[in-house]
Design a protein around this motif. Structure first.
Motif, PDB file in Angstrom:
ATOM      1  N   ASP A  18       0.825  -1.206   0.000  1.00 37.80           N
ATOM      2  CA  ASP A  18       0.000   0.000   0.000  1.00 37.80           C
ATOM      3  C   ASP A  18       0.858   1.254   0.000  1.00 37.80           C
ATOM      4  O   ASP A  18       0.499   2.272  -0.609  1.00 37.80           O
ATOM      5  CB  ASP A  18      -0.965  -0.002   1.196  1.00 37.80           C
ATOM      6  CG  ASP A  18      -0.253  -0.134   2.530  1.00 37.80           C
ATOM      7  OD1 ASP A  18       0.778  -0.817   2.588  1.00 37.80           O
ATOM      8  OD2 ASP A  18      -0.730   0.453   3.514  1.00 37.80           O
ATOM      9  N   ARG A  60       2.043   1.866  -3.572  1.00 36.67           N
ATOM     10  CA  ARG A  60       1.004   2.465  -4.412  1.00 36.67           C
ATOM     11  C   ARG A  60       0.864   3.963  -4.154  1.00 36.67           C
ATOM     12  O   ARG A  60       0.718   4.760  -5.095  1.00 36.67           O
ATOM     13  CB  ARG A  60      -0.326   1.741  -4.178  1.00 36.67           C
ATOM     14  CG  ARG A  60      -0.375   0.380  -4.853  1.00 36.67           C
ATOM     15  CD  ARG A  60      -1.712  -0.301  -4.672  1.00 36.67           C
ATOM     16  NE  ARG A  60      -1.843  -1.415  -5.595  1.00 36.67           N
ATOM     17  CZ  ARG A  60      -2.378  -2.593  -5.293  1.00 36.67           C
ATOM     18  NH1 ARG A  60      -2.827  -2.797  -4.061  1.00 36.67           N
ATOM     19  NH2 ARG A  60      -2.460  -3.540  -6.194  1.00 36.67           N
ATOM     20  N   GLU A  67      -2.931   5.809 -12.850  1.00 34.09           N
ATOM     21  CA  GLU A  67      -3.717   5.139 -11.810  1.00 34.09           C
ATOM     22  C   GLU A  67      -4.036   3.693 -12.168  1.00 34.09           C
ATOM     23  O   GLU A  67      -4.027   2.812 -11.306  1.00 34.09           O
ATOM     24  CB  GLU A  67      -5.016   5.918 -11.562  1.00 34.09           C
ATOM     25  CG  GLU A  67      -5.746   5.457 -10.327  1.00 34.09           C
ATOM     26  CD  GLU A  67      -6.799   6.437  -9.859  1.00 34.09           C
ATOM     27  OE1 GLU A  67      -7.897   5.974  -9.514  1.00 34.09           O
ATOM     28  OE2 GLU A  67      -6.509   7.648  -9.832  1.00 34.09           O
ATOM     29  N   GLU A  68      -4.301   3.434 -13.458  1.00 38.80           N
ATOM     30  CA  GLU A  68      -4.639   2.059 -13.838  1.00 38.80           C
ATOM     31  C   GLU A  68      -3.446   1.122 -13.633  1.00 38.80           C
ATOM     32  O   GLU A  68      -3.612  -0.075 -13.404  1.00 38.80           O
ATOM     33  CB  GLU A  68      -5.124   1.993 -15.290  1.00 38.80           C
ATOM     34  CG  GLU A  68      -4.122   2.411 -16.353  1.00 38.80           C
ATOM     35  CD  GLU A  68      -4.196   3.910 -16.655  1.00 38.80           C
ATOM     36  OE1 GLU A  68      -3.699   4.305 -17.727  1.00 38.80           O
ATOM     37  OE2 GLU A  68      -4.746   4.667 -15.832  1.00 38.80           O
ATOM     38  N   TRP A  71      -2.999   0.495  -9.640  1.00 42.80           N
ATOM     39  CA  TRP A  71      -3.975  -0.406  -9.023  1.00 42.80           C
ATOM     40  C   TRP A  71      -4.087  -1.753  -9.726  1.00 42.80           C
ATOM     41  O   TRP A  71      -4.986  -2.538  -9.441  1.00 42.80           O
ATOM     42  CB  TRP A  71      -5.341   0.275  -8.966  1.00 42.80           C
ATOM     43  CG  TRP A  71      -5.328   1.380  -7.960  1.00 42.80           C
ATOM     44  CD1 TRP A  71      -5.277   2.711  -8.188  1.00 42.80           C
ATOM     45  CD2 TRP A  71      -5.302   1.228  -6.538  1.00 42.80           C
ATOM     46  NE1 TRP A  71      -5.228   3.412  -7.016  1.00 42.80           N
ATOM     47  CE2 TRP A  71      -5.241   2.530  -5.985  1.00 42.80           C
ATOM     48  CE3 TRP A  71      -5.322   0.135  -5.674  1.00 42.80           C
ATOM     49  CZ2 TRP A  71      -5.209   2.762  -4.608  1.00 42.80           C
ATOM     50  CZ3 TRP A  71      -5.290   0.354  -4.309  1.00 42.80           C
ATOM     51  CH2 TRP A  71      -5.236   1.652  -3.792  1.00 42.80           C
ATOM     52  N   HIS A  84      -3.507  -5.532 -10.232  1.00 41.97           N
ATOM     53  CA  HIS A  84      -3.230  -6.605  -9.283  1.00 41.97           C
ATOM     54  C   HIS A  84      -1.769  -7.037  -9.397  1.00 41.97           C
ATOM     55  O   HIS A  84      -1.207  -7.034 -10.495  1.00 41.97           O
ATOM     56  CB  HIS A  84      -4.141  -7.801  -9.545  1.00 41.97           C
ATOM     57  CG  HIS A  84      -5.567  -7.549  -9.188  1.00 41.97           C
ATOM     58  ND1 HIS A  84      -6.565  -8.457  -9.479  1.00 41.97           N
ATOM     59  CD2 HIS A  84      -6.186  -6.509  -8.577  1.00 41.97           C
ATOM     60  CE1 HIS A  84      -7.731  -7.988  -9.046  1.00 41.97           C
ATOM     61  NE2 HIS A  84      -7.525  -6.801  -8.507  1.00 41.97           N
ATOM     62  N   ARG A 104     -11.214  -3.393  -8.134  1.00 40.41           N
ATOM     63  CA  ARG A 104     -10.498  -2.630  -7.113  1.00 40.41           C
ATOM     64  C   ARG A 104     -10.759  -3.164  -5.702  1.00 40.41           C
ATOM     65  O   ARG A 104      -9.985  -2.901  -4.783  1.00 40.41           O
ATOM     66  CB  ARG A 104     -10.891  -1.143  -7.176  1.00 40.41           C
ATOM     67  CG  ARG A 104     -10.267  -0.380  -8.325  1.00 40.41           C
ATOM     68  CD  ARG A 104      -8.833   0.024  -8.001  1.00 40.41           C
ATOM     69  NE  ARG A 104      -8.770   0.978  -6.910  1.00 40.41           N
ATOM     70  CZ  ARG A 104      -8.821   2.289  -7.042  1.00 40.41           C
ATOM     71  NH1 ARG A 104      -8.976   2.825  -8.243  1.00 40.41           N
ATOM     72  NH2 ARG A 104      -8.728   3.086  -6.004  1.00 40.41           N
TER      73      ARG A 104
END
Length: 548
Positions: free
Chosen positions: A405, A408, A418-419, A422, A424, A465
């Motif tokens: 986290d 990110r 952003e894609e 996030w 996986h 998400r």
């Protein structure tokens, strides 16, 4: 000029499977924390001149303090004058070493949910009650701490897991809370020593994070200064010191970790960095094209793309053991980088460093029993224990002490799309460890099509998400099926989806039957080599997120 020392809480690891969660919960409060072996001494820690240690936490563990070989705590830590929070075994150990007594519980063993009740008069003792400040009663209560006229004691739901109990307190300690079966559930000393018999780090203790915050801010006096901006500044400075004027090659895998590592290194040294993406033949559909597009055209960072699929698949031929797969892939990565670096060195100058996106959980899970943690090694990560012993590169690992986290947050701060942030996580060995058994090009192609369908349907359902990870696994099992009027004998594919905050623990995702039905329908209709689909409903632990 000396750099500013970083405030830190040190967590001593006594072998609990959730010790890492303590460190992560502290980081979530924007306070830096490190997990260290239980054998670490105060002198060891004081030698880390960059750290301003504000307090200690002693984790839980499977031992009993009265056992002959039970792990202890450096007495100098207990007598340091710094605040200490003992959790479960950590509380018992603190009591034991400071002159109290711990015994096997008789009628006071507690496993699972419990309710602690603050003892009468504890709230008026401000020196010891700070740990409960600002907390709200459990739902069945109506009293709040700001209404002292109420006589109802504060009760909080917690998670217990212990077979021993403190039955005599050390001098100066007081009992702050009890449970129905345990008269010593929370203890404290006015000098900032606190003990919880329960586990505040797990989500099963609803206000556990608030309790940890009280320890950090009200007792230790920490500042919430561990922010993405600070991490970036410190990391950039550290990279510059390590690398100097040398050149760096960064391994890109297609995931957020290596991408953020590359951005940090690029910010630190600019054109001294060259990124390299190696297609091992074990990538997801469209992976290579996306990496090239993002780095060359969006982030404008130099990128070399290498197709080495034949080489990797040749090395993996006939290999079924997952640990061997990981080690083979880890070594081949290095060999490819060394060869390509030699070519680039002729054109651009010597490349001495290799940057990669190793994370803190990778290090913890790959480290042996006697080096970093008292918890057992789970598996080798290809970029930690999977690296060859001999290689020409020095490693640059800017994310080595960070959780997912945190990575990110830093990626977003650095401008990563952003894609991408996030997406996986994707394992370094790629689909090679999602093909159970021998890896072949045919099996990889089957799995690529299956994995694409799983992700498409999860995105279409709007739950991408919400999930920590989702993917397909091609098993070595074949089974009989019927399609039309004919018999089939084809592959069984497993679908795996989990929810998690830290990837150290995870729960299987409760996907709707309708979504699972759509995934299954598409898999058996669009991938002719598949005739059966199963859904994995195992949490971590006892399983891991990946199958291999």
């Amino acid at each position: 000029m000396q750099p500013e020392r970083r405030q830190a809480i040190i967590v001593l690891d006594y072998g609990s499977q959730v010790s890492r969660l303590i460190t992560r919960r502290i980081r979530e409060c924007h306070v830096y924390s490190e997990l260290v072996p239980a054998t670490t001494t105060l002198a060891d820690l004081q030698a880390r001149e960059h750290l301003d240690i504000k307090g200690f936490i002693l984790s839980g563990g499977p031992s009993s303090v009265y056992d002959e070989e039970a792990p202890g705590c450096d007495q100098a830590i207990l007598q340091s004058g710094l605040p200490i929070l003992g959790i479960c075994y950590g509380m018992q150990l603190m009591a034991h070493q400071l002159g109290g007594h711990v015994a096997m519980a008789h009628g006071t063993r507690e496993y699972g949910p419990a309710t602690i009740q603050v003892v009468e008069g504890a709230e008026s003792d401000r020196d010891t009650f700070r740990i409960f400040e600002g907390l709200h009663p459990s739902p069945e209560q109506t009293r709040h701490l700001d209404k002292p006229a109420s006589k109802d004691p504060l009760r909080l739901p917690v998670w217990m897991s212990h077979g021993d109990s403190v039955d005599r307190l050390p001098e100066g300690f007081k009992v702050l809370a009890t449970t129905e079966s345990n008269p010593v559930a929370v203890i404290a000393h006015p000098d900032g020593l606190v003990g919880f018999q329960f586990h505040p780090e797990v989500t099963h203790t609803p206000q556990g994070k608030e309790l940890i915050k009280n320890f950090l801010f009200r007792i230790c006096g920490c500042n919430a200064s561990w922010t993405p901006e600070q991490v970036i500044d410190e990391t950039v400075e550290r990279i510059r010191k390590q690398v100097g004027q040398e050149r760096v090659l960064c391994a890109l895998s297609g995931g957020v970790d290596s991408a953020v590592a590359a951005l940090l290194v690029h910010r630190a040294i600019g054109d001294q960095l060259t990124c390299m993406f190696v297609d091992t033949g074990c990538m997801r559909a469209g992976e290579g094209e996306q990496v090239v597009e993002t780095f060359r055209n969006h982030l404008h960072i130099p990128l070399v793309a290498i197709n080495a699929s034949e080489r990797f698949l040749g090395k993996l031929a006939g290999v079924v053991d997952p640990e061997r797969k990981r080690k083979i892939i880890g070594e081949e990565f290095i060999r490819v980088f060394e060869e390509e670096a030699a070519k680039l060195s002729v054109e651009q100058g010597q490349i001495s460093f290799l940057a990669q996106g190793t994370l803190y959980p990778d290090v913890i899970e790959s480290t042996s029993h006697d080096t970093a943690s008292t918890a057992t090694r789970i598996k080798t990560h290809h970029n930690v224990g999977g690296l060859p012993e001999e290689m020409t590169f020095q490693l640059v690992e800017p994310l080595r002490m960070l959780f997912k986290d945190e990575v990110r947050e830093i990626g977003l701060e650095l401008g990563l799309p952003e894609e991408w942030v996030w997406r996986h996580p994707f394992p370094g060995p790629g689909l090679a460890i999602r093909v159970i058994g021998e890896v072949t090009e045919e099996k990889l192609n089957i799995l690529r099509r299956a994995d694409t369908i799983v992700i498409e349907e999860i995105r279409r359902a709007g739950v991408y998400r919400e999930l920590g990870q989702a993917f397909a696994v091609l098993t070595p099992i074949q089974s009989v099926g019927v399609m039309g009027d004919g018999r089939t004998y084809a592959n069984l594919v497993a679908v795996r989806a989990v929810t998690t905050g830290d990837f150290m623990t995870a729960d299987w995702a409760r996907l709707s039957p309708e979504l699972l039905g759509r995934i299954s329908h598409r898999l058996v209709n669009e991938v002719q080599e598949i005739n059966r689909v199963v859904y994995d409903i195992t949490s971590k632990p006892p399983a891991t997120i990946e199958w291999e």
